[in-house]
Write a protein that holds these residues in place. Sequence first.
Motif, PDB file in Angstrom:
ATOM      1  N   THR A   1     -11.157  -3.781  -2.518  1.00  0.00           N
ATOM      2  CA  THR A   1     -11.529  -4.688  -3.750  1.00  0.00           C
ATOM      3  C   THR A   1     -13.052  -4.147  -4.201  1.00  0.00           C
ATOM      4  O   THR A   1     -14.069  -3.935  -3.381  1.00  0.00           O
ATOM      5  CB  THR A   1     -11.807  -6.103  -3.007  1.00  0.00           C
ATOM      6  OG1 THR A   1     -10.626  -6.570  -2.733  1.00  0.00           O
ATOM      7  CG2 THR A   1     -12.223  -6.986  -4.421  1.00  0.00           C
ATOM      8  N   GLU A   2     -13.066  -3.548  -5.166  1.00  0.00           N
ATOM      9  CA  GLU A   2     -14.101  -2.567  -5.731  1.00  0.00           C
ATOM     10  C   GLU A   2     -14.850  -3.615  -6.937  1.00  0.00           C
ATOM     11  O   GLU A   2     -14.191  -3.996  -7.867  1.00  0.00           O
ATOM     12  CB  GLU A   2     -13.643  -1.431  -6.263  1.00  0.00           C
ATOM     13  CG  GLU A   2     -14.708  -0.560  -6.691  1.00  0.00           C
ATOM     14  CD  GLU A   2     -14.185   0.808  -6.984  1.00  0.00           C
ATOM     15  OE1 GLU A   2     -14.856   1.812  -6.865  1.00  0.00           O
ATOM     16  OE2 GLU A   2     -12.770   0.772  -7.377  1.00  0.00           O
ATOM     17  N   GLU A   3     -16.264  -3.336  -6.955  1.00  0.00           N
ATOM     18  CA  GLU A   3     -16.778  -4.355  -7.874  1.00  0.00           C
ATOM     19  C   GLU A   3     -17.234  -3.176  -9.033  1.00  0.00           C
ATOM     20  O   GLU A   3     -17.363  -1.978  -8.956  1.00  0.00           O
ATOM     21  CB  GLU A   3     -18.357  -4.474  -7.142  1.00  0.00           C
ATOM     22  CG  GLU A   3     -19.251  -5.350  -8.210  1.00  0.00           C
ATOM     23  CD  GLU A   3     -20.484  -5.380  -7.526  1.00  0.00           C
ATOM     24  OE1 GLU A   3     -21.315  -6.424  -8.155  1.00  0.00           O
ATOM     25  OE2 GLU A   3     -20.894  -5.441  -6.271  1.00  0.00           O
TER      26      GLU A   3
ATOM     27  N   PRO B   1     -15.876   1.059 -12.391  1.00  0.00           N
ATOM     28  CA  PRO B   1     -15.805   0.709 -11.026  1.00  0.00           C
ATOM     29  C   PRO B   1     -16.905   1.914 -10.241  1.00  0.00           C
ATOM     30  O   PRO B   1     -17.007   2.604 -10.922  1.00  0.00           O
ATOM     31  CB  PRO B   1     -14.412   0.862 -10.503  1.00  0.00           C
ATOM     32  CG  PRO B   1     -13.769   1.686 -11.413  1.00  0.00           C
ATOM     33  CD  PRO B   1     -14.366   1.250 -12.543  1.00  0.00           C
ATOM     34  N   GLU B   2     -17.339   1.079  -8.934  1.00  0.00           N
ATOM     35  CA  GLU B   2     -18.270   2.129  -8.263  1.00  0.00           C
ATOM     36  C   GLU B   2     -17.795   3.663  -8.157  1.00  0.00           C
ATOM     37  O   GLU B   2     -18.325   4.660  -8.178  1.00  0.00           O
ATOM     38  CB  GLU B   2     -18.726   1.584  -6.919  1.00  0.00           C
ATOM     39  CG  GLU B   2     -19.469   2.304  -6.273  1.00  0.00           C
ATOM     40  CD  GLU B   2     -19.834   1.807  -4.848  1.00  0.00           C
ATOM     41  OE1 GLU B   2     -20.828   2.258  -4.132  1.00  0.00           O
ATOM     42  OE2 GLU B   2     -19.327   0.635  -4.685  1.00  0.00           O
TER      43      GLU B   2
ATOM     44  N   ASN C   1     -26.105  -3.517 -12.299  1.00  0.00           N
ATOM     45  CA  ASN C   1     -25.211  -4.553 -11.599  1.00  0.00           C
ATOM     46  C   ASN C   1     -25.014  -5.714 -12.630  1.00  0.00           C
ATOM     47  O   ASN C   1     -25.861  -5.929 -13.381  1.00  0.00           O
ATOM     48  CB  ASN C   1     -26.112  -5.258 -10.663  1.00  0.00           C
ATOM     49  CG  ASN C   1     -26.039  -4.202  -9.270  1.00  0.00           C
ATOM     50  OD1 ASN C   1     -25.036  -3.818  -8.747  1.00  0.00           O
ATOM     51  ND2 ASN C   1     -27.147  -3.821  -8.940  1.00  0.00           N
TER      52      ASN C   1
ATOM     53  N   HIS D   1     -18.587 -12.268 -11.754  1.00  0.00           N
ATOM     54  CA  HIS D   1     -18.501 -11.385 -10.560  1.00  0.00           C
ATOM     55  C   HIS D   1     -17.163 -10.632 -10.971  1.00  0.00           C
ATOM     56  O   HIS D   1     -16.085 -11.167 -10.756  1.00  0.00           O
ATOM     57  CB  HIS D   1     -18.404 -11.826  -9.139  1.00  0.00           C
ATOM     58  CG  HIS D   1     -18.244 -10.955  -8.138  1.00  0.00           C
ATOM     59  ND1 HIS D   1     -17.715 -10.942  -7.086  1.00  0.00           N
ATOM     60  CD2 HIS D   1     -19.262 -10.007  -8.005  1.00  0.00           C
ATOM     61  CE1 HIS D   1     -17.755  -9.836  -6.466  1.00  0.00           C
ATOM     62  NE2 HIS D   1     -18.607  -9.141  -6.633  1.00  0.00           N
TER      63      HIS D   1
ATOM     64  N   THR E   1     -14.553  -7.704 -10.483  1.00  0.00           N
ATOM     65  CA  THR E   1     -13.973  -6.909  -9.390  1.00  0.00           C
ATOM     66  C   THR E   1     -12.467  -6.284  -9.753  1.00  0.00           C
ATOM     67  O   THR E   1     -11.834  -6.612 -10.637  1.00  0.00           O
ATOM     68  CB  THR E   1     -13.891  -7.369  -7.968  1.00  0.00           C
ATOM     69  OG1 THR E   1     -12.964  -8.681  -8.364  1.00  0.00           O
ATOM     70  CG2 THR E   1     -15.276  -7.834  -7.474  1.00  0.00           C
ATOM     71  N   ARG E   2     -12.084  -5.428  -9.070  1.00  0.00           N
ATOM     72  CA  ARG E   2     -10.407  -4.999  -9.093  1.00  0.00           C
ATOM     73  C   ARG E   2     -10.073  -4.690  -7.968  1.00  0.00           C
ATOM     74  O   ARG E   2     -10.817  -4.174  -6.767  1.00  0.00           O
ATOM     75  CB  ARG E   2     -10.592  -3.605 -10.226  1.00  0.00           C
ATOM     76  CG  ARG E   2     -11.066  -2.361  -9.225  1.00  0.00           C
ATOM     77  CD  ARG E   2     -10.342  -0.993 -10.151  1.00  0.00           C
ATOM     78  NE  ARG E   2     -10.977   0.196  -9.371  1.00  0.00           N
ATOM     79  CZ  ARG E   2     -10.591   1.396  -9.834  1.00  0.00           C
ATOM     80  NH1 ARG E   2      -9.601   1.355 -10.642  1.00  0.00           N
ATOM     81  NH2 ARG E   2     -10.893   2.454  -9.325  1.00  0.00           N
ATOM     82  N   THR E   3      -8.915  -4.960  -7.730  1.00  0.00           N
ATOM     83  CA  THR E   3      -8.058  -4.845  -6.307  1.00  0.00           C
ATOM     84  C   THR E   3      -7.527  -3.576  -6.479  1.00  0.00           C
ATOM     85  O   THR E   3      -6.918  -3.008  -7.342  1.00  0.00           O
ATOM     86  CB  THR E   3      -6.961  -5.848  -6.211  1.00  0.00           C
ATOM     87  OG1 THR E   3      -6.189  -6.019  -7.250  1.00  0.00           O
ATOM     88  CG2 THR E   3      -8.068  -7.190  -5.841  1.00  0.00           C
TER      89      THR E   3
END
Length: 298
Positions: free
Chosen positions: A163-165, A242-243, A258, A263, A265-267
Amino acid sequence: MELRQLQYFVKVARLQHVTKAAEELHVAQSAVSRQIHRLEEELGVRLFMQRGRNVQLTPVGQLFLKRAENILNDLDQSVIELHEFLDPEVGEIRLGFPHSLGINMVPQAVAAFRKLHPRVRFRFRQGMYPSLIRDVIEAEVDLAFISPFPEKNDQVTGEIILTEELFAILPENHRLAMEDSIPLSELKDEIFVLFSEGYSLRPIVWEACKAAGFTPKIAFEGEETGTIRGLVAAGMGVSLLPEMAMYHTSSMMPAVVNISSPHVTRTIGLIRRSEEKMPLVVQMFHSFLLDFFSKQNK
């Protein structure tokens, strides 16, 4: 029709000589002649004509040769695939993934696996979200990395491995570029650079903006993370990435900030066909990936 008859027929057709074919097959000449005769009787056609000491294919024999060779080649390939299925150290893995994961994540995982299993071969296929799911369902690939993880699909199954921010990316001279974090609503009046329709990150960014109370104004669209980064760095707008998309650096890099709320995110998931036993080599790679990313998440 027997497999032996096809093998004898193909050997005679290639050598154009019954005796030589028998020698290579390590059988008596009479056995080869008998099997060819039985094959001709079963088909109801003549496959060979005598030309002195040699034999020559008839026109219908030439047609049948192509089919017979295809049948024998398919059989040989099936035997190879069966051995590869049973021996994970010499098999092939067909892996699908989106372009955004091909920069670092997939190469790192595959390289780590091949250090342990150097004889395993890989065949890669890149694609967008819908095509990757289709490739898995239609058995074009054995496994596929996909983002976001499909919540409900009876034909595929799998696991979320990461799971990525997502971060806001801004031109370096942007008024918010030096902030540690910002609410996404701060970008409501900005123009956005987004992925084109069909790319999985687009709806994630779109829904995040809607959750922040606005609809993003899209000025430019791209199909690769490098394009999005470059357009933002050039002052063409802002975006969310994403990061993982920040690992690659170039002379044109945006500021990364940030997002405090919402919040975002992506899975990233690993999918395969439902209710289907994987070849041993694929099972081995699948287990390796789950362990590999589990350690990275710690």
